[in-house]
Design a protein around this motif. Structure first.
Motif, PDB file in Angstrom:
ATOM      1  N   UNK A  75       3.172   6.274  -5.347  1.00 58.35           N
ATOM      2  CA  UNK A  75       3.035   6.422  -6.791  1.00 58.35           C
ATOM      3  C   UNK A  75       1.932   7.399  -7.160  1.00 58.35           C
ATOM      4  N   UNK A  76       0.831   7.351  -6.431  1.00 55.33           N
ATOM      5  CA  UNK A  76      -0.286   8.277  -6.680  1.00 55.33           C
ATOM      6  C   UNK A  76       0.128   9.700  -6.349  1.00 55.33           C
ATOM      7  N   UNK A  77       0.756   9.881  -5.192  1.00 56.19           N
ATOM      8  CA  UNK A  77       1.137  11.217  -4.724  1.00 56.19           C
ATOM      9  C   UNK A  77       2.159  11.867  -5.651  1.00 56.19           C
ATOM     10  N   UNK A  78       3.088  11.080  -6.164  1.00 63.45           N
ATOM     11  CA  UNK A  78       4.165  11.637  -6.987  1.00 63.45           C
ATOM     12  C   UNK A  78       3.798  11.792  -8.465  1.00 63.45           C
ATOM     13  N   UNK A  79       2.591  11.384  -8.835  1.00 67.12           N
ATOM     14  CA  UNK A  79       2.186  11.504 -10.241  1.00 67.12           C
ATOM     15  C   UNK A  79       1.973  12.967 -10.608  1.00 67.12           C
ATOM     16  N   UNK A  80       1.939  13.245 -11.902  1.00 70.35           N
ATOM     17  CA  UNK A  80       1.762  14.623 -12.371  1.00 70.35           C
ATOM     18  C   UNK A  80       0.320  14.914 -12.782  1.00 70.35           C
ATOM     19  N   UNK A  81      -0.616  14.126 -12.275  1.00 75.44           N
ATOM     20  CA  UNK A  81      -2.029  14.340 -12.585  1.00 75.44           C
ATOM     21  C   UNK A  81      -2.560  15.564 -11.835  1.00 75.44           C
ATOM     22  N   UNK A  82      -3.677  16.138 -12.282  1.00 73.94           N
ATOM     23  CA  UNK A  82      -4.290  17.268 -11.552  1.00 73.94           C
ATOM     24  C   UNK A  82      -4.587  16.871 -10.112  1.00 73.94           C
ATOM     25  N   UNK A  83      -4.531  17.830  -9.208  1.00 77.84           N
ATOM     26  CA  UNK A  83      -4.651  17.551  -7.783  1.00 77.84           C
ATOM     27  C   UNK A  83      -5.971  16.881  -7.433  1.00 77.84           C
ATOM     28  N   UNK A  84      -7.090  17.301  -8.066  1.00 80.95           N
ATOM     29  CA  UNK A  84      -8.365  16.664  -7.717  1.00 80.95           C
ATOM     30  C   UNK A  84      -8.406  15.211  -8.168  1.00 80.95           C
ATOM     31  N   UNK A 106       0.827  -1.202   0.000  1.00 69.70           N
ATOM     32  CA  UNK A 106       0.000   0.000   0.000  1.00 69.70           C
ATOM     33  C   UNK A 106       0.862   1.253   0.000  1.00 69.70           C
ATOM     34  N   UNK A 107       1.922   1.258   0.789  1.00 65.69           N
ATOM     35  CA  UNK A 107       2.820   2.414   0.829  1.00 65.69           C
ATOM     36  C   UNK A 107       3.381   2.725  -0.549  1.00 65.69           C
ATOM     37  N   UNK A 108       3.767   1.671  -1.284  1.00 63.07           N
ATOM     38  CA  UNK A 108       4.289   1.864  -2.626  1.00 63.07           C
ATOM     39  C   UNK A 108       3.258   2.457  -3.573  1.00 63.07           C
ATOM     40  N   UNK A 109       2.025   1.946  -3.498  1.00 64.35           N
ATOM     41  CA  UNK A 109       0.952   2.444  -4.356  1.00 64.35           C
ATOM     42  C   UNK A 109       0.624   3.907  -4.033  1.00 64.35           C
ATOM     43  N   UNK A 110       0.562   4.216  -2.745  1.00 67.26           N
ATOM     44  CA  UNK A 110       0.228   5.582  -2.326  1.00 67.26           C
ATOM     45  C   UNK A 110       1.293   6.567  -2.809  1.00 67.26           C
ATOM     46  N   UNK A 155      -2.894  -2.285  11.942  1.00 66.14           N
ATOM     47  CA  UNK A 155      -3.687  -2.129  10.717  1.00 66.14           C
ATOM     48  C   UNK A 155      -4.603  -0.914  10.802  1.00 66.14           C
ATOM     49  N   UNK A 156      -5.243  -0.763  11.938  1.00 65.25           N
ATOM     50  CA  UNK A 156      -6.168   0.349  12.136  1.00 65.25           C
ATOM     51  C   UNK A 156      -5.434   1.682  12.044  1.00 65.25           C
ATOM     52  N   UNK A 157      -4.284   1.772  12.704  1.00 70.57           N
ATOM     53  CA  UNK A 157      -3.506   3.010  12.673  1.00 70.57           C
ATOM     54  C   UNK A 157      -2.994   3.278  11.267  1.00 70.57           C
ATOM     55  N   UNK A 158      -2.528   2.235  10.600  1.00 73.62           N
ATOM     56  CA  UNK A 158      -1.987   2.396   9.249  1.00 73.62           C
ATOM     57  C   UNK A 158      -3.049   2.915   8.297  1.00 73.62           C
ATOM     58  N   UNK A 159      -4.239   2.312   8.341  1.00 75.44           N
ATOM     59  CA  UNK A 159      -5.316   2.711   7.433  1.00 75.44           C
ATOM     60  C   UNK A 159      -5.774   4.136   7.699  1.00 75.44           C
ATOM     61  N   UNK A 160      -5.820   4.513   8.967  1.00 75.41           N
ATOM     62  CA  UNK A 160      -6.369   5.818   9.334  1.00 75.41           C
ATOM     63  C   UNK A 160      -5.340   6.937   9.293  1.00 75.41           C
ATOM     64  N   UNK A 161      -4.062   6.617   9.322  1.00 77.27           N
ATOM     65  CA  UNK A 161      -3.045   7.651   9.388  1.00 77.27           C
ATOM     66  C   UNK A 161      -2.009   7.531   8.276  1.00 77.27           C
ATOM     67  N   UNK A 162      -1.132   6.543   8.371  1.00 79.86           N
ATOM     68  CA  UNK A 162      -0.038   6.447   7.417  1.00 79.86           C
ATOM     69  C   UNK A 162      -0.524   6.263   5.982  1.00 79.86           C
ATOM     70  N   UNK A 163      -1.626   5.541   5.807  1.00 82.54           N
ATOM     71  CA  UNK A 163      -2.137   5.259   4.465  1.00 82.54           C
ATOM     72  C   UNK A 163      -2.609   6.534   3.762  1.00 82.54           C
ATOM     73  N   UNK A 164      -3.190   7.465   4.520  1.00 81.63           N
ATOM     74  CA  UNK A 164      -3.717   8.691   3.918  1.00 81.63           C
ATOM     75  C   UNK A 164      -2.925   9.935   4.322  1.00 81.63           C
ATOM     76  N   UNK A 165      -1.849   9.739   5.096  1.00 86.51           N
ATOM     77  CA  UNK A 165      -1.051  10.884   5.535  1.00 86.51           C
ATOM     78  C   UNK A 165      -0.554  11.743   4.371  1.00 86.51           C
ATOM     79  N   UNK A 219      -8.160   9.551  -6.753  1.00 82.99           N
ATOM     80  CA  UNK A 219      -7.496   8.261  -6.964  1.00 82.99           C
ATOM     81  C   UNK A 219      -6.997   7.692  -5.647  1.00 82.99           C
ATOM     82  N   UNK A 220      -6.418   8.543  -4.811  1.00 85.49           N
ATOM     83  CA  UNK A 220      -5.896   8.089  -3.529  1.00 85.49           C
ATOM     84  C   UNK A 220      -6.998   7.530  -2.632  1.00 85.49           C
TER      85      UNK A 220
END
Length: 201
Positions: free
Chosen positions: A70-79, A64-68, A115-125, A84-85
């Motif tokens: 990749x999404x954050x570093x893409x050059x797509x429009x912010x919305x 999940x960290x790798x996928x996230x 898992x709970x902390x990761x999903x709620x914090x690190x995953x969307x941080x 996507x995230x």
């Protein structure tokens, strides 16, 4: 086939089994049978179901960290990046069945809390900074506080990941997240941003 390949296959097969049926109902025999592998080989890599569970949790978080990133570093429009995230996060939540989350929280609290902390914090941080950027670019409404938006989102995900809370509701974690996603985004995006990305479709 290398030992690493065997280890990965075991983690993948057990992950599907555990997350669908729960931890208690799945046996090491069933996992070995699914893979057409001897139980001795499974135990060679994972001496117990608890050891295997820990490996599944760590593998999931790394992926999940790798996928996230990749999404954050893409050059797509912010919305589009934001949508996507959070869509991706929703798909990950879909993997956690009620039996799995209940078993993990009851049997292995450390893994459940992780898992709970990761999903709620690190995953969307990574989204926290994107929320601020969205406001600067006029994607979010001018009167919206992006840090408050982030707090609401993470607190909501924590609730979804709580099996006691979810067990009292008629909807799944994925259904809950989809509804929350629509409520939050339709309230946060400017009219122009919603039309631009066709959020309502």
């Amino acid at each position: 086939m290398s030992e690493n390949d065997d280890e990965t296959r075991i983690i993948d097969a057990a992950s599907d089994r555990f997350m669908d049926a729960g931890f208690y109902k799945v046996t090491m025999d069933e996992i070995a049978s699914d893979l057409r592998m001897s139980k001795k080989t499974v135990y060679k890599f994972f001496p117990s179901k608890e050891t295997l569970l820990k490996a599944i949790v760590h593998a999931f978080m790394r992926k999940v960290e790798g996928e996230v990133q990749g999404i954050v570093s893409s050059d797509k429009p912010i919305e589009e990046k934001l949508t996507t995230l959070l869509t991706f996060v929703g798909k990950q939540l879909r993997k956690f069945s009620r039996p799995f989350m209940t078993d993990v929280h009851g049997l292995h609290r450390r893994c459940g809390k992780k898992l709970k902390y990761f999903a709620a914090n690190e995953c969307v941080e990574p989204a926290a900074e994107m929320f601020r950027q969205a406001k600067k670019e006029g994607v979010f409404r001018e009167d919206l506080d992006p840090d408050l938006f982030y707090l609401v989102l993470t607190t909501t995900i924590q609730g979804i990941m709580n099996p006691q809370v979810l067990s009292q509701q008629p909807f799944s974690a994925e259904e809950a997240f989809k509804g929350i996603f629509r409520i939050l985004y339709e309230g946060a995006f400017t009219q122009e941003a919603r039309q631009r990305f066709q959020l309502n479709n």
